[in-house]
Design a protein around this motif. Structure first.
Motif, mmCIF file in Angstrom:
data_model
loop_
_atom_site.group_PDB
_atom_site.id
_atom_site.type_symbol
_atom_site.label_atom_id
_atom_site.label_comp_id
_atom_site.label_asym_id
_atom_site.label_seq_id
_atom_site.Cartn_x
_atom_site.Cartn_y
_atom_site.Cartn_z
ATOM 1 N N ARG A 49 -7.504 -10.238 9.715
ATOM 2 C CA ARG A 49 -8.680 -9.409 9.448
ATOM 3 C C ARG A 49 -8.446 -7.965 9.886
ATOM 4 N N LEU A 50 -7.860 -7.793 11.056
ATOM 5 C CA LEU A 50 -7.614 -6.452 11.578
ATOM 6 C C LEU A 50 -6.659 -5.666 10.683
ATOM 7 N N ARG A 51 -5.634 -6.326 10.180
ATOM 8 C CA ARG A 51 -4.635 -5.630 9.349
ATOM 9 C C ARG A 51 -5.273 -4.972 8.135
ATOM 10 N N ARG A 52 -6.303 -5.597 7.599
ATOM 11 C CA ARG A 52 -6.945 -5.035 6.407
ATOM 12 C C ARG A 52 -7.641 -3.713 6.695
ATOM 13 N N GLY A 53 -7.879 -3.427 7.964
ATOM 14 C CA GLY A 53 -8.527 -2.168 8.320
ATOM 15 C C GLY A 53 -7.577 -1.048 8.667
ATOM 16 N N ALA A 54 -6.266 -1.323 8.705
ATOM 17 C CA ALA A 54 -5.292 -0.294 9.081
ATOM 18 C C ALA A 54 -5.287 0.847 8.076
ATOM 19 N N GLY A 55 -5.437 2.060 8.572
ATOM 20 C CA GLY A 55 -5.440 3.232 7.706
ATOM 21 C C GLY A 55 -6.787 3.530 7.075
ATOM 22 N N LEU A 100 -10.899 3.221 18.858
ATOM 23 C CA LEU A 100 -10.620 1.818 19.124
ATOM 24 C C LEU A 100 -10.260 1.085 17.838
ATOM 25 N N HIS A 101 -11.037 1.324 16.787
ATOM 26 C CA HIS A 101 -10.766 0.700 15.493
ATOM 27 C C HIS A 101 -9.364 1.071 14.999
ATOM 28 N N ALA A 102 -9.032 2.354 15.058
ATOM 29 C CA ALA A 102 -7.736 2.813 14.553
ATOM 30 C C ALA A 102 -6.586 2.161 15.327
ATOM 31 N N ALA A 103 -6.678 2.149 16.657
ATOM 32 C CA ALA A 103 -5.586 1.610 17.466
ATOM 33 C C ALA A 103 -5.416 0.108 17.263
ATOM 34 N N LEU A 104 -6.520 -0.632 17.217
ATOM 35 C CA LEU A 104 -6.425 -2.088 17.080
ATOM 36 C C LEU A 104 -5.877 -2.496 15.708
ATOM 37 N N THR A 105 -6.307 -1.807 14.676
ATOM 38 C CA THR A 105 -5.831 -2.171 13.339
ATOM 39 C C THR A 105 -4.366 -1.790 13.151
ATOM 40 N N TRP A 107 -2.174 -1.744 15.584
ATOM 41 C CA TRP A 107 -1.422 -2.760 16.330
ATOM 42 C C TRP A 107 -1.280 -4.041 15.515
ATOM 43 N N ALA A 108 -2.356 -4.482 14.863
ATOM 44 C CA ALA A 108 -2.294 -5.722 14.074
ATOM 45 C C ALA A 108 -1.265 -5.601 12.958
ATOM 46 N N PHE A 109 -1.205 -4.441 12.324
ATOM 47 C CA PHE A 109 -0.196 -4.199 11.287
ATOM 48 C C PHE A 109 1.206 -4.245 11.888
ATOM 49 N N HIS A 110 1.366 -3.674 13.072
ATOM 50 C CA HIS A 110 2.662 -3.635 13.762
ATOM 51 C C HIS A 110 3.103 -5.046 14.171
ATOM 52 N N GLN A 111 2.158 -5.852 14.643
ATOM 53 C CA GLN A 111 2.471 -7.167 15.183
ATOM 54 C C GLN A 111 2.761 -8.212 14.110
ATOM 55 N N GLN A 112 2.306 -7.966 12.880
ATOM 56 C CA GLN A 112 2.435 -8.940 11.798
ATOM 57 C C GLN A 112 3.870 -9.467 11.668
#
Length: 233
Positions: A49-55, A100-105, A107-112
């Motif tokens: 879910r978080l990855r979809r918010g990246a960018g 917070l939103h920018a950093a968490l999303t 990170w989720a993209f990075h961690q995938q």
């Protein structure tokens, strides 16, 4: 009353907002990262879910509103006395939530699909700020100019959404080489970036950590306590 007595009885200073944002980011990422690396279904689903918010801006992703808990930002920062109570203003809240939103999303993209932690806290001995991470993409004996320009371009973004999109491109390179980043530190910096004169200050921090990454450390540094100041890079 002596100066020593006065200092001892004084309430602690309120925690700066950028530090509150950084700590909240770390609080969120810690359990998610551990759960993802242990293949726990709830963490895997949260990352998806978080990855979809990246960018993308925080307001564009209502699916994440009940996932990213910002209650701590709405709680007054209190000292030891009833009068030492500070609530965040509207601008502070909006910018804190955006950071917070920018950093968490990101990170989720990075961690995938990565089998190691992609969020790692910055220390003096093991720098993990954005500039230091970008420098690790380069050969030890030279500068990769296209990569350096990506960092420069990120620092000159006109707004937070554009900055997040440009950071996403950098994170894609870090992800490819399994280079971690301190996303708590980044969250605090993204909060600072949104204020007047903030972009210039954050660019200086990124540039400093970029150039210090391979600087030899004095021998005395080996016995010092790791520097965990969130403004360190």
């Amino acid at each position: 009353m002596t100066t020593t007595q006065a200092s001892a009885s004084a309430p602690p200073a309120a925690v700066p907002v950028h530090q509150r944002v950084a700590e909240l980011a770390a609080t969120h990422i810690g359990p998610w990262q551990e759960g993802y690396l242990s293949d726990r279904s709830h963490a895997v689903a949260a990352l998806a879910r978080l990855r979809r918010g990246a960018g993308r801006g925080a307001g564009e992703t209502p699916d994440l509103w009940n996932l990213i808990d910002t209650d701590a930002l709405h709680t007054p920062a209190t000292g030891t006395t009833a009068t030492d109570t500070r609530t965040l203003g509207e601008q502070q809240l909006v910018r804190a939530e955006n950071a917070l939103h920018a950093a968490l999303t990101l990170w989720a993209f990075h961690q995938q699909s990565r089998g190691a932690p992609m969020h790692r806290r910055h220390t003096r001995e093991r720098p993990a700020g954005l500039g230091a991470a970008v420098r690790q993409l380069m050969p030890a004996d030279g500068i990769d100019e296209p990569v350096r320009k990506r960092l420069v371009r990120a620092g000159t973004a006109p707004d937070l959404v554009n900055l997040t999109q440009r950071l996403r491109d950098i994170v894609a390179l870090l992800r490819r080489q399994d280079i971690p980043l301190d996303y708590a530190l980044l969250a605090g910096q993204l909060y600072c970036w949104q204020w007047p004169d903030g972009p210039a200050a954050v660019r200086r921090r990124w540039g400093r950590s970029f150039h210090e990454q391979y600087r030899p450390r004095p021998a005395s540094d080996e016995t010092t306590t790791p520097d965990t100041d969130k403004d360190a890079s």
